[in-house]
Design an enzyme around this catalytic site. Structure first.
Site: not given
Ligand code: 8X3
Length: 250
Positions: A137, A150
């Site tokens: 990501s 995350y």
């Molecule tokens: C998802 C992209 O920018 O919402 O992995 O974290 S973001």
């Protein structure tokens, strides 16, 4: 992709679902993995032809190894593993974030991806061929407010991918990662625990990527000649400059 055997985790929705459809259209034979059997069946129906369905949670180490071992022998010859399963849970500062959310993200996005890789690898090594594409990501390239866990999980995917590429280099197994920015899927709804209104605001005016656009990029990574490895592919909506700078339509 004609007759290539492809295993996709997290195939029950979003990027996983779209990638399964895109690769199937390109001629791949699909092993569809996810936690929801009904969704896997629905996807298999949409694909048509012969598929293999494996219901398991990537966080469950024993279930991962059992599921891969349960494949009929010809299907164990996996040409491409797409490590897609993963989610965001919560968007909170460290001091108030929930431990359950942390566990879900670290166990799924990081350890789950590593378990699936470890379970599939012996078959690629035996066949002396294979490719692994991990779903990272933009959040693994830059950290944004309230995203520490995350973002850490996706940074771990980035570094695991790089290490894996080094370790598998003598074996000729190709390893790369794709790092999407904003993709309009169930992602934010899950992150915000079902709050659809809040989830929608994430994509307001951004002309977010679709899951199909990410799937097309994955197809590209899979289709380049075997002497080529797309090692690291960042894909963003044009209106998104990085993890936190966006040019939204007012
Ligand atoms: C998802 C992209 O920018 O919402 O992995 O974290 S973001």
């Amino acid at each position: 992709m004609k007759n290539k055997i492809v295993l996709i985790t997290g195939a029950t929705s979003g990027i996983g679902w779209a990638t399964a459809l895109t690769l199937a259209k390109a001629g791949a034979q699909l092993i569809l993995c996810g936690r929801r059997t009904e969704k896997l069946k629905a996807l298999a129906k949409e694909i048509g032809g012969t598929t293999q369905l494996l219901t398991f949670d990537v966080r469950d180490k024993d279930a991962v190894f059992k599921a891969i071992a349960s494949l009929p022998d010809p299907w164990k010859s996996i040409d491409l593993l797409v490590n897609n399963a993963g989610n965001a849970h919560g968007l909170d500062p460290v001091q108030t974030a929930s431990l359950e959310d942390w566990d879900a993200m670290i166990d799924g996005n990081v350890k789950g991806l590593m378990y699936v890789t470890k379970a599939v690898l012996p078959h690629m090594i035996a066949a002396k061929k294979g490719q692994i594409i991990n779903l990272g990501s933009i959040a693994g390239k830059e950290v944004y407010p309230n995203g520490s866990a995350y973002c850490s999980s996706k940074a771990a995917v980035d570094f695991f991918t790089r290490g894996l590429r080094i370790d598998l280099n003598p074996l000729g197994i190709r390893v790369g990662a794709i790092h999407p920015g904003l993709v309009e899927t169930e992602f934010s709804e899950i992150r915000f625990k079902g709050d659809q209104a809040r989830a929608k605001t994430v994509y307001d005016g951004i002309e977010a990527l679709t899951a199909e656009e990410v799937a097309d990029a994955i197809l590209y990574m899979a289709q380049v000649p075997e002497k080529v490895t797309i090692a690291d592919l960042v894909i963003l909506p044009t209106r998104q400059a990085n993890a936190y700078v966006n040019n939204r339509i007012n």
